[in-house]
Design a protein around this motif. Structure first.
Motif, short mmCIF file in Angstrom:
data_model
loop_
_atom_site.label_atom_id
_atom_site.label_comp_id
_atom_site.label_asym_id
_atom_site.label_seq_id
_atom_site.Cartn_x
_atom_site.Cartn_y
_atom_site.Cartn_z
N VAL A 39 0.84 -1.21 0.00
CA VAL A 39 0.00 0.00 0.00
C VAL A 39 0.87 1.25 0.00
O VAL A 39 0.61 2.21 -0.74
N VAL A 40 1.93 1.24 0.79
CA VAL A 40 2.83 2.40 0.87
C VAL A 40 3.41 2.72 -0.50
O VAL A 40 3.43 3.89 -0.92
N ARG A 41 3.87 1.70 -1.23
CA ARG A 41 4.60 1.94 -2.48
C ARG A 41 3.73 2.51 -3.60
O ARG A 41 4.25 2.99 -4.59
N GLU A 42 2.41 2.44 -3.43
CA GLU A 42 1.57 2.99 -4.49
C GLU A 42 0.54 4.00 -3.99
O GLU A 42 -0.44 4.27 -4.67
N SER A 43 0.80 4.59 -2.82
CA SER A 43 -0.12 5.62 -2.34
C SER A 43 0.55 6.71 -1.53
O SER A 43 -0.09 7.73 -1.24
N ARG A 44 1.81 6.52 -1.14
CA ARG A 44 2.49 7.51 -0.30
C ARG A 44 3.81 7.93 -0.95
O ARG A 44 4.87 7.40 -0.64
N PRO A 45 3.77 8.91 -1.86
CA PRO A 45 5.00 9.34 -2.52
C PRO A 45 6.05 9.86 -1.55
O PRO A 45 7.25 9.78 -1.82
N PRO A 49 11.06 7.33 -1.15
CA PRO A 49 12.53 7.38 -1.07
C PRO A 49 13.10 6.44 -0.01
O PRO A 49 14.18 5.88 -0.21
N GLY A 50 12.38 6.23 1.06
CA GLY A 50 12.86 5.35 2.12
C GLY A 50 12.82 3.88 1.75
O GLY A 50 13.41 3.05 2.45
N ILE A 51 12.14 3.54 0.66
CA ILE A 51 12.12 2.16 0.19
C ILE A 51 13.38 1.87 -0.62
O ILE A 51 13.99 0.81 -0.48
N GLY A 52 13.76 2.81 -1.45
CA GLY A 52 14.87 2.56 -2.37
C GLY A 52 16.22 3.12 -1.96
O GLY A 52 17.24 2.73 -2.51
N LYS A 59 14.46 6.16 5.74
CA LYS A 59 13.98 4.82 6.08
C LYS A 59 13.12 4.87 7.34
O LYS A 59 12.14 4.12 7.45
N ARG A 60 13.46 5.73 8.29
CA ARG A 60 12.65 5.85 9.50
C ARG A 60 11.26 6.38 9.17
O ARG A 60 10.25 5.93 9.73
N HIS A 61 11.21 7.36 8.27
CA HIS A 61 9.91 7.91 7.88
C HIS A 61 9.05 6.84 7.20
O HIS A 61 7.87 6.68 7.52
N THR A 62 9.66 6.10 6.27
CA THR A 62 8.93 5.05 5.58
C THR A 62 8.44 3.99 6.56
O THR A 62 7.29 3.52 6.47
N ALA A 63 9.29 3.61 7.49
CA ALA A 63 8.91 2.61 8.49
C ALA A 63 7.74 3.10 9.33
O ALA A 63 6.84 2.33 9.67
N GLY A 64 7.73 4.40 9.66
CA GLY A 64 6.63 4.95 10.44
C GLY A 64 5.32 4.93 9.67
O GLY A 64 4.26 4.60 10.23
N VAL A 65 5.38 5.29 8.38
CA VAL A 65 4.18 5.27 7.54
C VAL A 65 3.67 3.85 7.41
O VAL A 65 2.46 3.58 7.53
N GLN A 66 4.58 2.92 7.18
CA GLN A 66 4.18 1.52 7.02
C GLN A 66 3.56 0.98 8.31
O GLN A 66 2.56 0.25 8.28
N ALA A 67 4.14 1.34 9.45
CA ALA A 67 3.62 0.87 10.73
C ALA A 67 2.22 1.40 10.99
O ALA A 67 1.36 0.70 11.53
N SER A 68 1.96 2.65 10.58
CA SER A 68 0.62 3.22 10.79
C SER A 68 -0.41 2.49 9.94
O SER A 68 -1.55 2.27 10.36
N LEU A 69 -0.03 2.08 8.73
CA LEU A 69 -0.94 1.33 7.88
C LEU A 69 -1.14 -0.09 8.42
O LEU A 69 -2.25 -0.63 8.40
N ALA A 70 -0.07 -0.68 8.90
CA ALA A 70 -0.16 -2.04 9.44
C ALA A 70 -1.04 -2.10 10.68
O ALA A 70 -1.55 -3.16 11.02
N ALA A 71 -1.22 -0.96 11.33
CA ALA A 71 -2.05 -0.92 12.53
C ALA A 71 -3.54 -0.93 12.21
O ALA A 71 -4.38 -1.09 13.11
N LEU A 72 -3.90 -0.74 10.94
CA LEU A 72 -5.31 -0.78 10.55
C LEU A 72 -5.85 -2.20 10.75
O LEU A 72 -5.09 -3.17 10.74
#
Length: 216
Positions: A39-45, A49-52, A59-72
């Motif tokens: 979900v992150v890779r196709e909805s959160r521009p 950058p933290g993925i690649g 990477k910390r920012h990307t991990a935080g965004v991913q964690a917030s989505l995983a909490a759904l």
């Protein structure tokens, strides 16, 4: 139906069947975290950058965004993935989405399937295998660019082809990899241990390639 659309449905169905806590090959991610990544890779521009890029702050920012989505709630997370990217996202267009997403979704689907006991390879249709082969012939050169030996991929099954992905080192040999495009692209993206293909070459060259680290 575009190949990435069919794979999206397959990934969603497999994730639902396995459940959020099932393991994946993307250790330490479980199925929940893997779906959140998709979900992150196709909805959160802002998080791409933290993925690649190997930059700690990104990477910390990307991990935080991913964690917030995983909490759904898991059902909500899977439904969000299954609905596809936002209308403004480039891969919403089939001409972009199919080449950009087919390999990503096929690989991550196998990351779920092949982490389970008694797994069997997923049977993909010819069109999907053809898109995977086309992807391999381009990005495969990037993934094997530092390989210690030459690498030639030979597609078998419904899709046939042969491509040199890495020339041999001076005085070195070449390993020929034979398998379906799905198995070949899994190998190219570092899933060496679960890719069901045949490697032809000297024992030393095959061992050297087996020890080569490629991007996941």
């Amino acid at each position: 139906m575009p190949t990435d659309t069919a794979l999206r449905r397959l990934v969603a169905a497999t994730a639902t069947a396995l459940g959020p806590e099932a393991p994946t090959l993307c250790t330490p991610w479980d199925v929940r975290e893997l779906v959140a990544h998709l979900v992150v890779r196709e909805s959160r521009p802002d998080a791409l950058p933290g993925i690649g890029l190997d930059v700690p702050a990104l990477k910390r920012h990307t991990a935080g965004v991913q964690a917030s989505l995983a909490a759904l709630p898991f059902e909500e997370l899977v439904a969000r993935f299954a609905s596809g990217p936002p209308r403004w996202w480039p891969t919403r267009l089939p001409a972009i989405g199919e080449p950009a997403n087919t390999a990503e979704l096929a690989i991550h689907h196998e990351d779920m399937v092949r982490a389970q006991p008694g797994w069997a390879p997923t049977e993909l249709d010819r069109r999907t295998q053809l898109v995977l082969w086309r992807t391999l012939t381009t990005v495969g050169r990037l993934h094997y660019r530092s390989a210690p030996v030459g690498v030639v991929a030979v597609a078998e099954g419904e899709v046939h082809g042969r491509v040199a992905l890495r020339g041999p080192r001076p005085g070195g040999g070449t390993v020929v990899l034979r398998g379906t495009p799905l198995e070949l692209i899994l190998h190219a993206f570092g899933r060496t241990g679960v890719a069901r293909l045949r490697a032809e070459g000297t024992d030393a060259d095959i061992e050297a390639l087996a020890g080569h680290t490629r991007a996941a």
